[in-house]
Design a protein around this motif. Structure first.
Motif, PDB file in Angstrom:
ATOM      1  N   PHE A 172      19.522 -19.039 -56.264  1.00 55.02           N
ATOM      2  CA  PHE A 172      19.397 -19.387 -55.023  1.00 55.02           C
ATOM      3  C   PHE A 172      18.426 -19.599 -54.347  1.00 55.02           C
ATOM      4  O   PHE A 172      17.965 -20.632 -53.773  1.00 55.02           O
ATOM      5  CB  PHE A 172      20.122 -18.721 -53.982  1.00 55.02           C
ATOM      6  N   TRP A 173      17.481 -18.750 -54.388  1.00 56.45           N
ATOM      7  CA  TRP A 173      16.108 -18.683 -54.116  1.00 56.45           C
ATOM      8  C   TRP A 173      14.473 -19.290 -55.251  1.00 56.45           C
ATOM      9  O   TRP A 173      14.869 -18.706 -56.090  1.00 56.45           O
ATOM     10  CB  TRP A 173      15.917 -17.830 -52.987  1.00 56.45           C
TER      11      TRP A 173
ATOM     12  N   VAL B 263      29.878 -23.422 -53.361  1.00 57.85           N
ATOM     13  CA  VAL B 263      28.745 -22.511 -52.754  1.00 57.85           C
ATOM     14  C   VAL B 263      27.287 -23.313 -52.273  1.00 57.85           C
ATOM     15  O   VAL B 263      27.057 -23.104 -50.843  1.00 57.85           O
ATOM     16  CB  VAL B 263      27.550 -21.694 -53.514  1.00 57.85           C
ATOM     17  N   TYR B 264      26.498 -24.015 -52.627  1.00 57.08           N
ATOM     18  CA  TYR B 264      25.653 -25.667 -52.094  1.00 57.08           C
ATOM     19  C   TYR B 264      25.979 -26.468 -52.902  1.00 57.08           C
ATOM     20  O   TYR B 264      25.339 -27.365 -52.459  1.00 57.08           O
ATOM     21  CB  TYR B 264      24.643 -24.763 -52.934  1.00 57.08           C
TER      22      TYR B 264
ATOM     23  N   GLY C 202      24.473 -29.802 -49.919  1.00 55.44           N
ATOM     24  CA  GLY C 202      23.335 -29.450 -49.276  1.00 55.44           C
ATOM     25  C   GLY C 202      21.895 -30.289 -50.477  1.00 55.44           C
ATOM     26  O   GLY C 202      21.774 -31.567 -50.115  1.00 55.44           O
TER      27      GLY C 202
ATOM     28  N   PHE D 151      16.927 -28.617 -56.220  1.00 54.81           N
ATOM     29  CA  PHE D 151      17.675 -27.763 -56.268  1.00 54.81           C
ATOM     30  C   PHE D 151      17.160 -27.154 -57.804  1.00 54.81           C
ATOM     31  O   PHE D 151      16.919 -25.691 -57.637  1.00 54.81           O
ATOM     32  CB  PHE D 151      18.865 -27.380 -56.188  1.00 54.81           C
TER      33      PHE D 151
ATOM     34  N   THR E 228      15.032 -23.665 -57.908  1.00 58.57           N
ATOM     35  CA  THR E 228      15.646 -22.250 -58.781  1.00 58.57           C
ATOM     36  C   THR E 228      16.194 -21.879 -59.857  1.00 58.57           C
ATOM     37  O   THR E 228      15.059 -22.981 -60.579  1.00 58.57           O
ATOM     38  CB  THR E 228      17.042 -22.077 -57.955  1.00 58.57           C
TER      39      THR E 228
END
Length: 415
Positions: free
Chosen positions: A217-218, A275-276, A279, A285, A289
């Motif tokens: 995620f990060w 989840v994402y 976004g 992304f 990630t």
């Protein structure tokens, strides 16, 4: 038996590769079809079996108690998978240490250890669904101390045959014996999973357990700090040098022979993922990630470089079966992963790997480390056992496995 894989087979990198499932039930955005719970559950069993068929080492599944996820009972699922496989290590990609009773965790996962013949481990975590706490009578504001205390009890239950214990968050235990006892007297190997919390890295280091950075995620810099903290504190507590700490990483891929075909096919799934989705763009992304959408060679290049960012590590898990992807597509991803990607990564990540770096943990290797060629400790009912009524004596005739007890000590979080 090969100690790197647990049930045979060469593993030149000393690493384990596998897949993790979040168990979501999501509509396929290209067809509008949503699988039933039964279809998704049966499909997951097929995915796990195919993971072994293509040469992967691990299948892990999360624990959820809310839609759109179905995996509320990981041990049941993993026992079914273990019964239909021969080499695969079954694991969790989170066991909720905060909302499960540690006594029940001790019993359920020791049972899974027996029925899988040691081909299992588990990952402790707090989860990412806030409402789950009151559903199980817990207070999310106490999530971190609850996680610390619950694991302290679980650690004790697997290592002491008769337990006296008193804490803050559950009723006290007096003369209690968790059954069954761990296979061969060796508790299941535990990973502590985290995406943000340094206290969990500290906890993993204190016990000498594994630390799994679910870095899907990060940006990598966040996980570099967590892993470095874990490695330094692992050494501080006397478990070995920093490079001997046991590290796992998450990952996420979608592959086709042509990178543009992969991008075009995966984009609607990414854009609508539970989840994402809705976004950041897929391009942003993937830059931030480890998500890699492209050719097998692009995945190889991206993940072969993980060692440069995080050091030598022991386990790499990939997310491949979410966001409504049809079962056929997931099985095709496994074919590519097992046939074209993982064999190359094993070789690349095995190059110049220092002898001091430990192999991925397996039950066989941990038994050998404690007992050598001697007999293992097998639990037998009788006078050397507690009975939860009379608080009988603990074992006297066999050495306990090495390991530290966390007790009531507070976790220190300084680097």
């Amino acid at each position: 038996m090969d100690q790197n894989t647990g049930r045979g087979g060469a593993n030149p990198s000393g690493m384990q590769f596998g897949i993790m499932s979040v168990s979501d039930i999501t509509a396929d955005p290209t067809t509008g079809v949503t699988p039933s719970e039964s279809e998704r559950i049966r499909g997951t069993l097929t995915i796990a079996k195919h993971a072994e068929e293509v040469g992967l080492d691990v299948f892990a599944i999360g624990e959820h108690h809310n839609p759109p996820f179905w995996s509320s009972s990981p041990t049941t699922t993993l026992a079914a998978i273990a019964a239909q496989t021969e080499r695969l290590i079954v694991s969790t990609s989170t066991t909720l240490i905060t909302t499960n009773d540690p006594v029940k965790i001790a019993e359920d996962y020791a049972m899974l250890q027996h029925v899988s013949d040691g081909r299992m481990d588990l990952m402790m975590g707090r989860g990412n669904t806030g409402p789950v706490y009151p559903w199980f009578g817990k207070d999310i504001r106490q999530g971190l101390p609850l996680a610390i205390e619950s694991y302290a009890l679980l650690h004790k239950l697997w290592r002491e045959d008769v337990v006296d214990w008193e804490g803050t968050f559950r009723t006290a235990l007096q003369g209690f014996t968790a059954t069954p006892r761990p296979l061969d007297g060796i508790p299941p190997f535990v990973w502590h999973g985290s995406i943000r919390t340094p206290e969990i890295a500290e906890q993993a280091a204190y016990y000498g357990d594994g630390f799994f950075a679910n870095n899907i995620f990060w940006p990598k810099e966040h996980y570099q700090r967590l892993i470095e903290l874990y490695r330094q504190r692992y050494a501080h507590y006397g478990h070995g040098a920093p490079e001997q700490a046991i590290v796992g990483l998450g990952g996420q891929v979608f592959m086709r022979a042509s990178s543009q075909d992969a991008v075009n096919e995966f984009r609607p799934y990414f854009d609508n993922a539970p989840v994402y989705g809705h976004g950041p763009s897929m391009e942003d992304f993937t830059e931030m990630t480890p998500l890699t959408v492209g050719s097998p060679q692009q995945v190889i290049d991206r993940y072969a470089a993980m060692r440069d960012h995080f050091g030598d590590y022991q386990r790499q898990l990939f997310l491949v079966d979410h966001a409504g992807l049809p079962l056929k597509t997931v099985l095709e991803q496994l074919d590519i992963l097992g046939g074209e990607v993982v064999p190359v990564l094993r070789k690349e990540l095995g190059k110049n790997r220092p002898d001091s770096v430990p192999d991925a943990p397996t039950h066989a290797a941990r038994v050998a480390a404690v007992y050598g060629d001697g007999p293992t400790r097998e639990a037998r009912p009788g006078v050397n056992r507690g009975d939860n009524l009379t608080a009988g004596s603990p074992y006297q005739d066999a050495p306990a496995p090495a390991g530290s007890a966390f007790g009531a000590a507070a976790i220190r979080t300084e680097a």
